[in-house]
Design an enzyme around this catalytic site. Structure first.
Site, PDB file in Angstrom:
ATOM      1  N   THR A  50       9.750  87.742 119.401  1.00  7.37           N
ATOM      2  CA  THR A  50       9.759  88.876 118.854  1.00  7.37           C
ATOM      3  C   THR A  50       9.861  90.173 119.877  1.00  7.37           C
ATOM      4  OG1 THR A  50       8.557  90.612 117.595  1.00  7.37           O
ATOM      5  CG2 THR A  50       7.115  88.955 118.899  1.00  7.37           C
ATOM      6  N   HIS A  85      -4.955  77.631 120.029  1.00  3.79           N
ATOM      7  CA  HIS A  85      -5.561  76.864 121.143  1.00  3.79           C
ATOM      8  C   HIS A  85      -6.333  75.488 120.777  1.00  3.79           C
ATOM      9  CE1 HIS A  85      -7.132  76.760 125.026  1.00  3.79           C
ATOM     10  NE2 HIS A  85      -8.140  77.691 125.116  1.00  3.79           N
TER      11      HIS A  85
END
Length: 443
Positions: free
Chosen positions: A362, A414
């Site tokens: 993006t 994560h």
């Protein structure tokens, strides 16, 4: 004979849609192929076209209603939508006068005519043949919650259908009038009625009249889906963002030298997206967990590179996918991105253009963003954010120089990607961008 307008197949795993906007009105003539209504799904908007010539006879589903595949949302009847000329009407009346009919039949026709007029009047007021007001289940539920008689509501929808705005407007009017009615009420149970009214849920009202300056806009189906998915991404993933910065000097010099030749040869402009797409692919090959997906307890490593490119539209952000970007040249990547962006802004993206994707890029820099933390495009586990190129003082070989710098942000899950891998991934992109020759060889 009337032809029903059905909700067509919406695509894989898409079961329903929202009626966005009717492009034709009841009684309006239509031709085969004319767009009749725009339907909104979670991913795209598309138009339902007329299958044959005729007149839009009826609209069964109003704007904002949810419809499913196969539902009848309207009908097309015969005719051209134009009223008959008075001369023709006069000739027909004269012909009828010249051919007298039995008195009993005339009375029957007159009664039938009155019945049709009464039915037309009922339809204009939003009632069905059985006297029931035309309104969706959600509107009925709202009216019941506030003890509103739908028969008292003037419908503003197509065919006199009572809409949610009609009911809410009446609720607000009654709420404003409530204090004066309570003051004039002298019945013994007046206090109880007041308490009941206060206990009932009330719409937000402004005492200073600011409500008149507010505008209620229905949130599109796509906007609702975007909001839902963004919240889900934050609630279900252990999202973390790491940052780095890249010196754009080499890429900008290369682009300046070759952009005219590139445009002339390929008929597409050489932008920065192809460089970052290639650099991302090089980094994904080095760190395959960033190009993965978590399915329950299994990690799906994807050894293909379908890169999603975020595009902003009036309806909200969409992420069309450049398929097999690793096998495409710079020109093919730029051409694919330009084509997808045009289709997105014109509302012509197909579901196939949006499905899949292994990694997303993006670019908030085109809007002036200096830094940000992009949100994951689930089920992908990482997204790269590009930002504005800005000259900053940098130390190069012991000297301070003004360099065109860009901050990069990598948001990742994560649970799958360790911090060391995320940092190393960004460093790899930085190395490839700052050395375009390496990018061409390894990207």
């Amino acid at each position: 004979m009337a032809v029903e307008i059905h909700v067509p197949e919406l695509g894989e795993s898409v079961a329903d849609a929202t009626v966005g906007k009717w492009l034709k009105e009841e009684g309006e003539s239509v031709s085969a192929g004319d767009p009749l209504v725009e339907l909104e799904t979670d991913k795209i908007n598309f138009e339902v076209e007329a299958e044959e010539d005729g007149v839009l006879e009826s609209i069964a589903s109003a704007e904002g209603e949810t419809v499913s595949v196969g539902d009848v949302i309207g009908t097309i009847g015969e005719g051209n939508g134009q009223p008959e000329q008075e001369e023709d009407s006069g000739e027909e009346e004269q012909a009828e006068e010249e051919q007298p009919e039995p008195e009993a039949e005339s009375e029957t026709e007159e009664a039938a005519g009155e019945s049709e007029e009464e039915q037309a009047e009922e339809d204009a007021n939003g009632h069905r043949e059985d006297g029931e007001v035309r309104a969706s289940p959600s509107v009925r539920k709202l009216a019941e919650e506030y003890e509103i008689e739908l028969a008292q509501v003037s419908g503003s929808g197509s065919g006199g259908r009572v809409t949610r705005d009609d009911v809410e407007r009446l609720i607000r009017d009654q709420y404003r009038q409530a204090p004066s009615e309570e003051e004039q009420e002298e019945k013994p149970n007046g206090q109880q009625k007041t308490q009941e009214r206060e206990a009932a849920p009330q719409p937000q009202a402004s005492e200073d009249g600011r409500e008149a300056l507010e505008e209620r806009v229905r949130m599109s189906r796509r906007r609702q889906t975007i909001a839902k998915r963004l919240v889900e991404a934050q609630q279900t993933a252990a999202m973390l963002t790491t940052f780095n910065e890249v010196d754009m000097t080499a890429v900008m010099e290369l682009r300046k030298r070759r952009k005219d030749e590139f445009l002339e040869r390929n008929e597409v402009k050489l932008g920065f997206m192809s460089f970052f797409t290639k650099a991302s692919i090089g980094a994904l090959k080095a760190f395959p967990k960033v190009n993965a997906e978590l399915q329950e307890d299994d990690l799906i490593l994807k050894h293909y590179y379908d890169i999603g490119v975020a595009v902003n539209t009036d309806e909200g952000l969409v992420v069309p996918v450049v398929r097999d970007a690793d096998s495409k040249s710079f020109a093919e990547i730029e051409g694919s991105i330009a084509e997808l962006a045009t289709k997105a802004r014109d509302g012509k993206l197909a579901l196939d253009d949006l499905q899949g994707g292994t990694f997303t890029i993006t670019n908030g820099g085109i809007y002036g963003s200096l830094n940000s933390t992009p949100i994951l495009n689930t089920p992908q586990v990482a997204i790269l954010g590009m930002h504005k190129i800005q000259e900053r003082p940098m130390v190069v070989d012991g000297e301070i120089q003004a360099r065109p710098m860009m901050y990069l942000a990598l948001s990742y899950d994560h649970r799958i990607v360790d911090g060391a891998d995320a940092v190393s991934f960004l460093v790899r992109i930085k190395e490839l961008i700052e050395d375009p020759e390496t990018l061409l060889l390894e990207g």
